[in-house]
Design an enzyme around this catalytic site. Structure first.
Site, mmCIF file in Angstrom:
data_model
loop_
_atom_site.group_PDB
_atom_site.id
_atom_site.type_symbol
_atom_site.label_atom_id
_atom_site.label_comp_id
_atom_site.label_asym_id
_atom_site.label_seq_id
_atom_site.Cartn_x
_atom_site.Cartn_y
_atom_site.Cartn_z
ATOM 1 N N ASP A 275 -6.936 -7.231 1.130
ATOM 2 C CA ASP A 275 -7.520 -7.391 -0.201
ATOM 3 C C ASP A 275 -8.864 -8.123 -0.103
ATOM 4 O OD1 ASP A 275 -7.651 -7.316 -2.956
ATOM 5 O OD2 ASP A 275 -5.728 -8.294 -3.287
ATOM 6 N N CYS B 255 -8.026 -2.685 -0.291
ATOM 7 C CA CYS B 255 -7.939 -3.066 -1.700
ATOM 8 C C CYS B 255 -9.039 -4.067 -1.968
ATOM 9 C CB CYS B 255 -6.575 -3.700 -1.957
ATOM 10 S SG CYS B 255 -6.397 -4.366 -3.615
ATOM 11 N N ASP C 15 -6.528 -1.645 -10.074
ATOM 12 C CA ASP C 15 -5.438 -2.489 -10.571
ATOM 13 C C ASP C 15 -4.907 -1.933 -11.884
ATOM 14 O OD1 ASP C 15 -5.397 -4.273 -8.539
ATOM 15 O OD2 ASP C 15 -6.435 -5.888 -9.596
#
Ligand code: DGJ
Length: 727
Positions: free
Chosen positions: A478, A525, A547
């Site tokens: 992420d 991500c 998201d």
């Protein structure tokens, strides 16, 4: 070896050609490299489209005897400034900090029998498919700088790979202040431009507009390719999804980029892509070189679907890591929207039990498992297991999942550091930070200085340890903030080199990790699609594109992303309702259909579901597994744009079958019935629709279309599953 590149020394032209496309350049006056053609394959070229130029006042004339040959209107392959071309340049170089003039002339060329694999940048990989690369050397003998232009063509693809390289042949140091990857000059012919814009939770919003006189420029200065304007631009005149010419460009790069479109006073159109020159420079000492990232240029005469399909094929064949390009991706259940930071051993054990019972293939423990991570304010960098939440660590959970025959994955945000961590106390100099200012926080965190080798090694060690000690086979990588204060505390280079050096450090880490652990699935991500570009695909076979899992917004996001990215590379999860991002309530069927149109997973509290709800999930997973091959490896067609009204439709097809999803959003009483025309079927064959068992001919489905009920209610979906009948 077949020849795809030819140089004709009689008329000084270079031709790159395969069965789909042709690209032609000419050396004019033994000096200027100019663009002549990029489009559908042609057999022979005799300068039919060469503009009949005229002398013009204000136009510089390098040869006074031929005033019509002026840089003012030559269609350059790689324009440079201060020499009579007053349009946007592709390269700028400062010599000895004083002189910005360069005068590049054609010098020589060579042809290689493969694609160019760059050592520190992601690139189009060589495969069994034949390829040739043309390298054209331009040289400025006064400044002693060489400019090399690279063009790779593959046997079966309609994509051309372009990049550039500057080499300092002289004795003085020079500073490259601009180096794009590709530039094309063509005539303005009423083309429209297609680009994307977007934000967190609303990525890939389509922007198709007319091209005005002047310069239109988009890009990123955020330190990541970013959802604001991802690296994509297309030109089309009257193309639809199925017909017409589309010329599109993208960049294999994950940092700051720029895209420029210039329509000049003579109605010439210049289209360019490359590193963002406002946040870039690179010093080259004597003998040093600098390579630009690679740009991909795709041509389609079958509309935007044709353009996307050639990108999909090219990315699958030449970008995605060979281990993953045809491997089935596991169906994930992710813990994030289940309990957010509130994870623990008991919960994850239960999740493993339920997941294996329902047919999931991997459990992902998202954020919250390390340090004292109970909110976004803390612990990034302190990557040790929180033993209050996981008293026996992570490994027993991974082993437990293995016993249950499912995989286990874990979340990391490796590039970040929270204030008040052990890591920051030990290494305050590891933060990205300028000398004089306190760095700005974003999501309560700082960014690590990835230009620092020690930091790179720390990240490689941390991830390697988790992979080997925990035994995980999936990592969600992420990155939840963009760059501010781009500066290294141990900096020895100019600050405008920083953002590119960061990305080089980032790529180095990814190269190491993906080479050591080719069987670990790394998912990209950045709060969804905050850093999604072809460069990331080189290391991450899949990306969490948003998201936002809402049943309405996701239609646009997935539709937009499909312009570039193959379905296998974009992930979508079925989440709970009311939706956590929008509070909208959309039926399970519609949410499942949307996730089923991607590399599918779930993100909800499946452990608390009723028997009936669990049964629906079990059935959904069963159905998806049966259809996974066609969704992940079939040909994808966009049928109806959610940017153009109330419906969105797309299709996955192969030789034997087609699956079509039609999403109809707001119910309108005056719409009696819906009609969907289904392309790309075999017109000579009959097809049976699987739910109704009705039989139709391919030609009627394509030409008459299929009528669907306009059912009452909002956000409904209809699925059409056609199977070809044996003749
Ligand atoms: C942002 C991601 O997009 C989410 O899926 C989740 O992983 C959170 N970060 C965790 O902090």
């Amino acid at each position: 070896m077949q020849k795809f590149i030819r140089f004709n020394s009689e008329n000084n032209t270079f031709t790159l050609s395969n069965n789909h496309i042709t690209y032609i350049m000419e050396i004019v006056e033994h000096t200027y490299l100019v663009h002549r053609y990029w489009g559908k394959q042609i057999t022979d070229y005799h300068f039919s489209n060469r503009p009949l130029l005229k002398k013009k006042t204000f136009a510089a004339t390098p040869n006074n005897e031929k005033p019509e040959i002026s840089p003012e209107f030559l269609p350059f392959e790689f324009p440079f400034p201060h020499q009579g071309d007053y349009r946007n340049s592709a390269v700028q170089i400062l010599q000895e900090n004083t002189n910005e003039i360069t005068r590049f002339c054609y010098n020589s060329h060579e042809i290689q029998n493969d694609a160019i694999e760059l050592t520190d940048l992601p690139h189009a990989r060589n495969t069994d498919e034949q390829a040739q690369t043309l390298i054209i050397y331009l040289y400025d003998q006064i400044s002693e700088i060489e400019l090399a232009l690279y063009y790779t063509i593959f046997e079966n693809s309609s994509v051309i790979v372009r990049s550039s390289r500057v080499k300092n042949i002289g004795a003085q140091s020079i500073k490259v202040t601009k180096l794009l990857s590709a530039s094309i000059d063509t005539r303005y012919d009423q083309q429209l431009s297609t680009t994307f814009y977007g934000t967190h939770q609303k990525e890939f919003q389509l922007n198709r507009s007319q091209i005005q006189h002047g310069l239109f420029k988009i890009g990123s200065s955020r330190g990541a390719s970013s959802p604001q304007y991802p690296p994509f631009v297309a030109l089309s005149k009257d193309a639809s999804e199925f017909q017409g010419e589309v010329h599109a460009m993208t960049l294999i790069y994950s940092g700051n980029h720029e895209i420029a479109l210039e329509r000049d006073q003579y109605n010439h159109l210049r289209i360019q892509i490359g590193l963002n020159s406002e946040t870039f420079s690179w010093r080259l000492e004597a003998g040093e070189m600098f390579y630009s990232p690679q740009a991909l240029l795709s041509y389609s005469d079958q509309g935007f679907n044709g353009s996307s399909q050639s990108f999909h094929q090219f990315f699958t064949d030449h970008l995605i890591h060979p281990t993953w390009k045809s491997k089935d991706r596991p169906i994930l259940i992710n813990s994030w929207e289940m309990t957010y930071y509130d994870v623990n051993e008991q919960l994850i054990r239960k999740l493993i039990d339920t997941a294996s019972d329902l047919g999931f293939e991997t459990v992902v423990l998202d954020d919250g498992w390390f340090g004292q991570r109970n909110s976004s304010k803390t612990s990034l960098g302190d990557w040790h297991v929180d033993t209050e939440k996981f008293p026996t660590g992570i490994k027993p959970l991974v082993d437990y999942a293995k016993q249950k025959n499912i995989g286990f994955g874990i979340w990391f945000e490796p590039e970040m550091i929270s204030p008040n961590t052990e890591l920051i106390q030990k290494h305050p100099d590891w933060i990205m930070k300028s000398k004089n200012y306190e760095p700005l926080l974003g999501r309560s965190q700082y960014i690590l200085d990835l230009t620092n080798l020690e930091v790179q090694e720390f990240i490689i060690r941390t991830l390697s340890k988790a992979i080997t000690e925990f035994g995980v086979n999936y990592i969600k990588w992420d990155m939840n903030r963009h760059m501010t204060d781009p500066f290294s505390q141990i900096q020895t280079f100019d600050s405008s080199e920083y953002s590119h050096r960061y990305i080089l450090g980032f790529y180095r880490i990814l190269n190491e990790l993906t080479n050591i652990y080719p069987n670990v699935l790394f998912e990209n991500c950045s709060s969804g699609g905050g850093r999604l570009d072809p460069g990331m695909l080189f290391y991450f076979p899949q990306t969490w594109i948003s998201d936002n899992t809402d049943g309405l917004d996701r239609q646009q996001i997935q539709y937009g992303a499909s312009y570039l990215f193959p379905i296998s590379s974009i992930t979508g999860h079925v989440s709970d309702v009311p939706n956590h991002q929008t509070n909208r309530v959309v039926s399970f069927k519609t949410r499942a259909a949307l996730a089923s149109s991607t590399n599918m997973g779930y993100e909800m509290a499946i452990i608390q579901m009723t028997k009936k709800e669990k049964e629906s999930i079990r059935n959904h997973l069963k159905e998806y597994k049966q259809e996974r091959a066609i969704i992940m490896k079939g040909t994808f067609y966009r049928l109806h744009s959610p940017f153009d009204g109330n419906t969105c439709a797309w299709m996955f097809s192969n030789e034997e079958q087609a699956i079509i999803y039609v999403f109809r959003n707001v119910y309108q009483v005056y719409d009696l019935s819906l009609l969907i025309k289904i392309p790309a079927l075999d017109s000579q064959s009959l097809y049976q629709e699987q739910a109704t068992k009705q039989v139709y001919s391919g030609s009627e489905l394509t030409n008459c279309g299929l009528a669907l009920e306009n059912a009452k209610g909002d956000f409904i979906v209809q699925k059409i599953h056609l199977k070809k009948l044996e003749q």
